[in-house]
Design a protein around this motif. Structure first.
Motif, short mmCIF file in Angstrom:
data_model
loop_
_atom_site.label_atom_id
_atom_site.label_comp_id
_atom_site.label_asym_id
_atom_site.label_seq_id
_atom_site.Cartn_x
_atom_site.Cartn_y
_atom_site.Cartn_z
N ALA A 33 12.27 -10.23 -73.37
CA ALA A 33 12.16 -9.70 -72.02
C ALA A 33 10.70 -9.42 -71.66
CB ALA A 33 13.01 -8.44 -71.87
N THR A 34 9.96 -8.85 -72.62
CA THR A 34 8.53 -8.60 -72.37
C THR A 34 7.77 -9.89 -72.17
OG1 THR A 34 8.67 -6.60 -73.75
CG2 THR A 34 6.48 -7.48 -73.28
N THR A 35 8.09 -10.90 -72.98
CA THR A 35 7.43 -12.20 -72.82
C THR A 35 7.75 -12.82 -71.47
OG1 THR A 35 7.61 -12.55 -75.23
CG2 THR A 35 7.17 -14.48 -73.84
N ALA A 36 9.02 -12.68 -71.04
CA ALA A 36 9.41 -13.21 -69.72
C ALA A 36 8.64 -12.51 -68.61
CB ALA A 36 10.91 -13.05 -69.52
N LEU A 37 8.46 -11.20 -68.72
CA LEU A 37 7.69 -10.47 -67.72
C LEU A 37 6.24 -10.93 -67.69
CD1 LEU A 37 9.10 -6.86 -68.27
CD2 LEU A 37 9.45 -8.31 -66.25
N ILE A 38 5.66 -11.16 -68.86
CA ILE A 38 4.27 -11.61 -68.93
C ILE A 38 4.12 -13.01 -68.35
CG2 ILE A 38 2.39 -12.21 -70.50
CD1 ILE A 38 3.39 -9.99 -72.36
N ILE A 39 5.06 -13.91 -68.70
CA ILE A 39 5.00 -15.27 -68.15
C ILE A 39 5.16 -15.23 -66.63
CG2 ILE A 39 6.18 -17.50 -68.10
CD1 ILE A 39 6.84 -17.12 -71.04
N GLY A 40 6.11 -14.41 -66.14
CA GLY A 40 6.29 -14.29 -64.69
C GLY A 40 5.05 -13.77 -64.01
N TRP A 41 4.40 -12.78 -64.61
CA TRP A 41 3.17 -12.24 -64.04
C TRP A 41 2.06 -13.29 -64.01
CZ3 TRP A 41 -1.77 -11.51 -66.02
CH2 TRP A 41 -2.61 -10.70 -65.26
N GLY A 42 1.91 -14.04 -65.11
CA GLY A 42 0.87 -15.06 -65.17
C GLY A 42 1.12 -16.20 -64.20
N LEU A 43 2.39 -16.65 -64.12
CA LEU A 43 2.71 -17.75 -63.20
C LEU A 43 2.51 -17.33 -61.75
CD1 LEU A 43 3.77 -20.65 -62.98
CD2 LEU A 43 6.09 -19.71 -62.87
N SER A 44 2.87 -16.10 -61.44
CA SER A 44 2.69 -15.63 -60.06
C SER A 44 1.22 -15.60 -59.68
CB SER A 44 3.31 -14.24 -59.89
OG SER A 44 2.61 -13.27 -60.67
N ARG A 45 0.35 -15.26 -60.64
CA ARG A 45 -1.08 -15.24 -60.36
C ARG A 45 -1.62 -16.64 -60.13
NH1 ARG A 45 -3.49 -10.45 -58.93
NH2 ARG A 45 -2.39 -8.74 -59.99
N LEU A 46 -1.00 -17.64 -60.76
CA LEU A 46 -1.50 -19.00 -60.65
C LEU A 46 -1.09 -19.69 -59.36
CD1 LEU A 46 -0.98 -20.33 -64.31
CD2 LEU A 46 -3.15 -19.78 -63.18
N ILE A 47 0.15 -19.46 -58.89
CA ILE A 47 0.68 -20.28 -57.79
C ILE A 47 0.92 -19.50 -56.51
CG2 ILE A 47 1.78 -21.79 -59.46
CD1 ILE A 47 4.46 -20.60 -58.65
N TYR A 48 0.79 -18.16 -56.54
CA TYR A 48 1.18 -17.44 -55.33
C TYR A 48 0.24 -17.72 -54.16
CZ TYR A 48 -2.31 -13.66 -54.99
OH TYR A 48 -3.44 -12.94 -54.78
N LEU A 49 -1.03 -18.00 -54.43
CA LEU A 49 -1.95 -18.31 -53.34
C LEU A 49 -1.58 -19.62 -52.65
CD1 LEU A 49 -5.42 -17.22 -54.80
CD2 LEU A 49 -4.07 -16.10 -53.01
N ARG A 50 -1.13 -20.60 -53.44
CA ARG A 50 -0.70 -21.86 -52.83
C ARG A 50 0.55 -21.66 -51.99
NH1 ARG A 50 -1.38 -26.05 -58.01
NH2 ARG A 50 -3.63 -25.65 -58.36
N LEU A 51 1.51 -20.90 -52.53
CA LEU A 51 2.72 -20.62 -51.74
C LEU A 51 2.38 -19.81 -50.50
CD1 LEU A 51 5.22 -19.74 -54.62
CD2 LEU A 51 4.99 -21.90 -53.39
#
Length: 442
Positions: A33-51
């Motif tokens: 669960a912690t890993t999923a939260l970290i991956i979600g946080w990292g992915l959001s930082r990468l693609i949220y500006l494009r979205l």
């Protein structure tokens, strides 16, 4: 599978008895669960500006709040997807299931809350749907919703063959809220897609958005009827009277609706046009379902029913061409140099910033009046929504200044009073006058 893993861990000495496996699975679930939260946080930082850039291009405006919501939605959706995948990969024990269930439920509940508020729905609706999502997921993972629905169904009464209970009321309320939210979301997405199309003009975009809105509402209505299991044939007895009442009560509303659609189809009146209807003069701000919004130069917004624009004469100053000609009459004295007057008038109108060079302005001597030689300035402008009085006043002020500089007289009505004689002039005063002659009697 669980027994085989438990035996393997006991052989390796990681656990002493099979019951200890649930604690190890709980620790593993917490790490996942912690890993999923970290991956979600990292992915959001990468693609949220494009979205966010896509959203701003579709929506037509920039918002820091919208960017933050998109970032949070990406993080929570990614976390929920990874937790869902982990749940399906292994038959987890109770502790691990609780950890995964809580993480999944909270992530999806916050995602729903952000989604509802992100499309400008009320905050209370986002909170309600988020809590409903949280309870539904937790209940479905730990025992299901049957105990809850059974208890809610007991609170109610029977009327004929129909059961009216708390469950029935809650089901209708949740269905209406969900469909209303989904309709708003779909309507906004369709509106953004149509509004950002480069192949459509503003009128076609507005018409497409209105048609899409009607289609979404109709589909949501029939989906709700089917979801709730309402039999429309049972209402056939009342459909005639109900339809008749709707026909009489909403006659004007339906008429205005179709009048608005016709106006958009024939494009006789479009948003941005400058129109005059009766005493209302201004530019069209919006063509709504019931009325057209016309904003005057005074800042007042007149709501004119769509039917009135179909049945009454309308002056559209920008129907086929936005160029509008204005006329400014004036007069000069007979003693003026008419050639100089014409040159000064051309100079005054050429200095006005809103007057078009093409078509070129024209200055005409119109007639010889009683007190003046009359002229008329005819000039074109391309922004009638900017007003006519201000450009007319600007030109006249320039004419006044130039005429004063060159001693051109602008005549005005004058009257000269000639007094031939004052009362009593040349006659003796009453006290100095001779007494009247009285003839003697015979």
């Amino acid at each position: 599978m669980t027994a085989g893993i438990s035996a393997l861990f006991m052989r390796w000495g990681w656990i002493e008895r099979p019951d200890d496996l649930q604690y190890l699975e709980g620790i593993l679930a917490a790490l996942i669960a912690t890993t999923a939260l970290i991956i979600g946080w990292g992915l959001s930082r990468l693609i949220y500006l494009r979205l966010a850039a896509i959203w701003e291009r579709r929506a037509g405006y920039e918002s820091q709040l919208a960017r933050r919501r998109i970032r949070d939605m990406v993080r929570r959706f990614t976390t929920a997807m990874l937790i869902g995948m982990a749940l399906n990969l292994y038959d987890w024990s109770l502790i691990a299931s609780v950890i995964f269930g809580l993480t999944l439920a909270i992530s999806l509940a916050l995602f729903v809350n952000d989604l509802v508020r992100g499309v400008r729905m009320p905050d209370w609706l986002g909170t309600f749907l988020g809590l409903a999502t949280l309870i539904s997921i937790l209940a479905s993972m730990f025992g299901g919703l049957d105990p809850i629905t059974t208890a809610m169904d007991r609170v109610g009464f029977d009327l004929g063959e129909k059961r009216f209970s708390l469950l029935w009321v809650v089901t209708i309320a949740i269905t209406i809220l969900v469909l209303y939210t989904a309709a708003r979301v779909v309507n906004r997405i369709a509106g953004h897609i149509i509004g950002s199309s480069d192949s459509l003009d503003p009128t076609q975009k507005l018409l497409g958005q209105k048609i899409a809105g009607v289609v979404v509402i109709v589909l949501a209505f029939f989906i709700g009827i089917d979801t709730l299991g309402i039999d429309l044939t049972a209402l056939s007895f009342f459909s005639g009277a109900f339809g008749l009442a709707i026909g009489f009560g909403l006659q004007k509303t339906i008429g205005n609706l179709f009048a608005g659609i016709i106006l958009l189809l024939d494009r006789s009146i479009k948003p941005g046009d400058v129109i005059a209807v009766g005493d209302s003069f201004g530019w069209v701000n919006k063509i709504g379902v019931r009325a057209v919004s016309v904003i005057t130069r005074d800042g007042k917004e007149h709501l004119i029913p769509n039917e009135d624009l179909m049945t009454t004469p309308v002056e559209n100053w920008s129907y086929s061409d936005r160029n509008v000609r204005m006329r400014i009459p004036l007069g000069v004295s007979y003693s003026s140099d008419m050639q100089l007057v014409q040159e000064l008038l051309y100079r005054a109108v050429d200095e006005a910033p809103r007057v078009l060079k093409d078509p070129a302005p024209r200055i005409w001597m119109t007639d010889f009046g009683d007190n003046s030689v009359n002229w008329e300035i005819r000039a074109w402008i391309s922004d009638p929504e900017g007003g006519m009085g201000n450009i007319r006043g600007d030109v006249l002020m320039r004419v006044w200044t130039l005429f004063k500089e060159h001693d051109i007289e602008i005549p005005f009505p004058q009257r000269d009073l000639y007094i031939k004689e004052m009362p009593g002039m040349g006659k003796p005063a009453p006290e100095d006058a001779a007494p009247p002659h009285i003839p003697r009697s015979a």
